[in-house]
Design a protein around this motif. Structure first.
Motif, PDB file in Angstrom:
ATOM      1  N   ALA A  13      32.408  27.922  25.857  1.00 17.66           N
ATOM      2  CA  ALA A  13      31.507  28.800  26.604  1.00 17.66           C
ATOM      3  C   ALA A  13      32.025  29.024  28.023  1.00 17.66           C
ATOM      4  O   ALA A  13      32.831  28.268  28.545  1.00 17.66           O
ATOM      5  N   THR A  14      31.519  30.090  28.624  1.00 16.84           N
ATOM      6  CA  THR A  14      31.751  30.361  30.045  1.00 16.84           C
ATOM      7  C   THR A  14      30.497  29.958  30.805  1.00 16.84           C
ATOM      8  O   THR A  14      29.385  30.299  30.398  1.00 16.84           O
ATOM      9  N   VAL A  15      30.670  29.221  31.865  1.00 16.97           N
ATOM     10  CA  VAL A  15      29.518  28.755  32.633  1.00 16.97           C
ATOM     11  C   VAL A  15      29.737  29.058  34.109  1.00 16.97           C
ATOM     12  O   VAL A  15      30.865  28.988  34.607  1.00 16.97           O
ATOM     13  N   ALA A  16      28.664  29.452  34.782  1.00 13.71           N
ATOM     14  CA  ALA A  16      28.733  29.820  36.197  1.00 13.71           C
ATOM     15  C   ALA A  16      27.792  28.948  37.013  1.00 13.71           C
ATOM     16  O   ALA A  16      26.632  28.758  36.640  1.00 13.71           O
ATOM     17  N   PHE A  17      28.303  28.435  38.112  1.00 17.62           N
ATOM     18  CA  PHE A  17      27.498  27.661  39.058  1.00 17.62           C
ATOM     19  C   PHE A  17      27.317  28.481  40.329  1.00 17.62           C
ATOM     20  O   PHE A  17      28.261  29.111  40.802  1.00 17.62           O
ATOM     21  N   ASN A  18      26.120  28.411  40.870  1.00 22.04           N
ATOM     22  CA  ASN A  18      25.816  29.146  42.089  1.00 22.04           C
ATOM     23  C   ASN A  18      25.411  28.200  43.211  1.00 22.04           C
ATOM     24  O   ASN A  18      24.816  27.141  42.966  1.00 22.04           O
ATOM     25  N   PHE A  35      39.346  28.060  36.062  1.00 18.65           N
ATOM     26  CA  PHE A  35      38.354  27.979  37.127  1.00 18.65           C
ATOM     27  C   PHE A  35      38.564  29.108  38.139  1.00 18.65           C
ATOM     28  O   PHE A  35      39.684  29.350  38.584  1.00 18.65           O
ATOM     29  N   THR A  36      37.449  29.762  38.500  1.00 21.72           N
ATOM     30  CA  THR A  36      37.488  30.810  39.511  1.00 21.72           C
ATOM     31  C   THR A  36      36.363  30.571  40.505  1.00 21.72           C
ATOM     32  O   THR A  36      35.206  30.377  40.103  1.00 21.72           O
ATOM     33  N   ALA A  37      36.688  30.581  41.789  1.00 20.32           N
ATOM     34  CA  ALA A  37      35.686  30.403  42.840  1.00 20.32           C
ATOM     35  C   ALA A  37      35.623  31.658  43.688  1.00 20.32           C
ATOM     36  O   ALA A  37      36.639  32.308  43.928  1.00 20.32           O
ATOM     37  N   GLN A  38      34.425  31.999  44.103  1.00 20.84           N
ATOM     38  CA  GLN A  38      34.223  33.186  44.941  1.00 20.84           C
ATOM     39  C   GLN A  38      33.314  32.842  46.113  1.00 20.84           C
ATOM     40  O   GLN A  38      32.420  31.998  45.998  1.00 20.84           O
ATOM     41  N   LEU A  39      33.536  33.529  47.230  1.00 18.19           N
ATOM     42  CA  LEU A  39      32.701  33.365  48.421  1.00 18.19           C
ATOM     43  C   LEU A  39      32.221  34.742  48.863  1.00 18.19           C
ATOM     44  O   LEU A  39      33.019  35.667  48.971  1.00 18.19           O
ATOM     45  N   ILE A  63      28.191  31.120  47.229  1.00 21.00           N
ATOM     46  CA  ILE A  63      29.456  30.639  46.662  1.00 21.00           C
ATOM     47  C   ILE A  63      29.250  30.483  45.165  1.00 21.00           C
ATOM     48  O   ILE A  63      28.171  30.083  44.725  1.00 21.00           O
ATOM     49  N   SER A  64      30.274  30.776  44.398  1.00 24.52           N
ATOM     50  CA  SER A  64      30.141  30.611  42.949  1.00 24.52           C
ATOM     51  C   SER A  64      31.370  29.912  42.382  1.00 24.52           C
ATOM     52  O   SER A  64      32.449  29.913  42.973  1.00 24.52           O
ATOM     53  N   LEU A  65      31.175  29.302  41.225  1.00 25.74           N
ATOM     54  CA  LEU A  65      32.264  28.691  40.467  1.00 25.74           C
ATOM     55  C   LEU A  65      32.082  29.090  39.021  1.00 25.74           C
ATOM     56  O   LEU A  65      31.009  28.902  38.450  1.00 25.74           O
ATOM     57  N   LEU A  66      33.127  29.645  38.430  1.00 28.49           N
ATOM     58  CA  LEU A  66      33.095  30.070  37.036  1.00 28.49           C
ATOM     59  C   LEU A  66      34.082  29.222  36.251  1.00 28.49           C
ATOM     60  O   LEU A  66      35.238  29.074  36.663  1.00 28.49           O
ATOM     61  N   ILE A  67      33.619  28.669  35.146  1.00 30.12           N
ATOM     62  CA  ILE A  67      34.500  27.922  34.256  1.00 30.12           C
ATOM     63  C   ILE A  67      34.552  28.666  32.929  1.00 30.12           C
ATOM     64  O   ILE A  67      33.529  28.876  32.272  1.00 30.12           O
TER      65      ILE A  67
END
Lengths: 118, 111
Positions: free
Chosen positions: B17-22, B60-64, B71-75
């Protein structure tokens, strides 16, 4: 290349006692920060040492004090322990100025000291 | 309002799965941003720094987003070994600002 080391790994104290925790930074690092992490919470910043002086401090009482030695290692002292001081104490080291701004450099953590106050 | 807020979690996802943290932060003077990973009863380990231009490291992708203070982190393609707590970290040195950790978001990846 040794990472950040901390001692002891575990410690049990009783209320009112004093404790000293120790930290050796990663090789080449000159700045040490200390954090308190309660169960289920993120680490809380206690203070940061650079050039043997406390440079920044979080919202912790004066019972929490520290020291940095010429070899960059550091100690965290906590006086008059109470039950709420039970936590994982983390040390993090960094290289001053790598980000160009004090306090914002990338930090690397040690394994922590788990303190239990009874 | 907390200075750094993260999704409360936990997140339970299947492998692949793809999961996103905020994560949101309240101090507009914040200067540096990081994602750390913490395994149970272990120390936090740096996962990646976060830049306005975005930062990608494998899955892993991080965005600001400075305007939104977000801020986000996508796995992508989650692995069992991704199971951990993900901590958002915000730092600065303006006006006595310190390093602030979010409370973390727990991720469970199941087979």
């Amino acid at each position: 290349d040794a990472g950040v080391t901390q001692s002891p790994t575990h410690l049990i104290k009783t209320r009112g006692q004093q404790v000293t925790l120790r930290c050796s930074p990663k090789s080449g690092h000159d700045t040490v920060s200390w954090y308190q992490q309660a169960l289920g919470q993120g680490p809380q910043f206690i203070f940061q040492y650079y050039e043997e002086e406390e440079r920044q401090r979080g919202n912790f009482p004066d019972r929490f004090s520290g020291h940095q030695f010429p070899n960059y290692s550091s100690e965290l002292n906590v006086n008059a322990l109470w039950l709420g001081d039970s936590a994982l104490y983390l040390c993090a080291s960094s290289i001053h100025g790598t980000s160009g701004r004090m306090g914002t450099d990338t930090q690397y953590f040690g394994p922590g000291t788990r303190l239990t106050v009874l | 309002r907390k200075e750094v807020e993260q999704d409360p979690g936990p997140f339970n996802v299947p492998e692949g799965a793809t999961v996103a943290f905020n994560c949101t932060y309240s101090n507009s003077a914040s200067q540096s941003f990081f994602w750390y990973r913490q395994d149970c009863r272990k120390e936090p380990k740096l996962l990646m720094s976060v830049y306005s231009s975005g930062n990608e490291d494998g899955r892993f992708t991080a965005q600001l987003n400075r305007a939104s203070q977000y801020i986000s982190l996508l796995i992508r393609d989650s692995k069992l070994s991704d199971s951990a707590t993900y901590l958002c970290v915000v730092t600065g040195n303006t006006g006595g600002f310190k390093t602030i950790f979010g409370a973390g978001t727990r991720l469970f990846v199941k087979a």
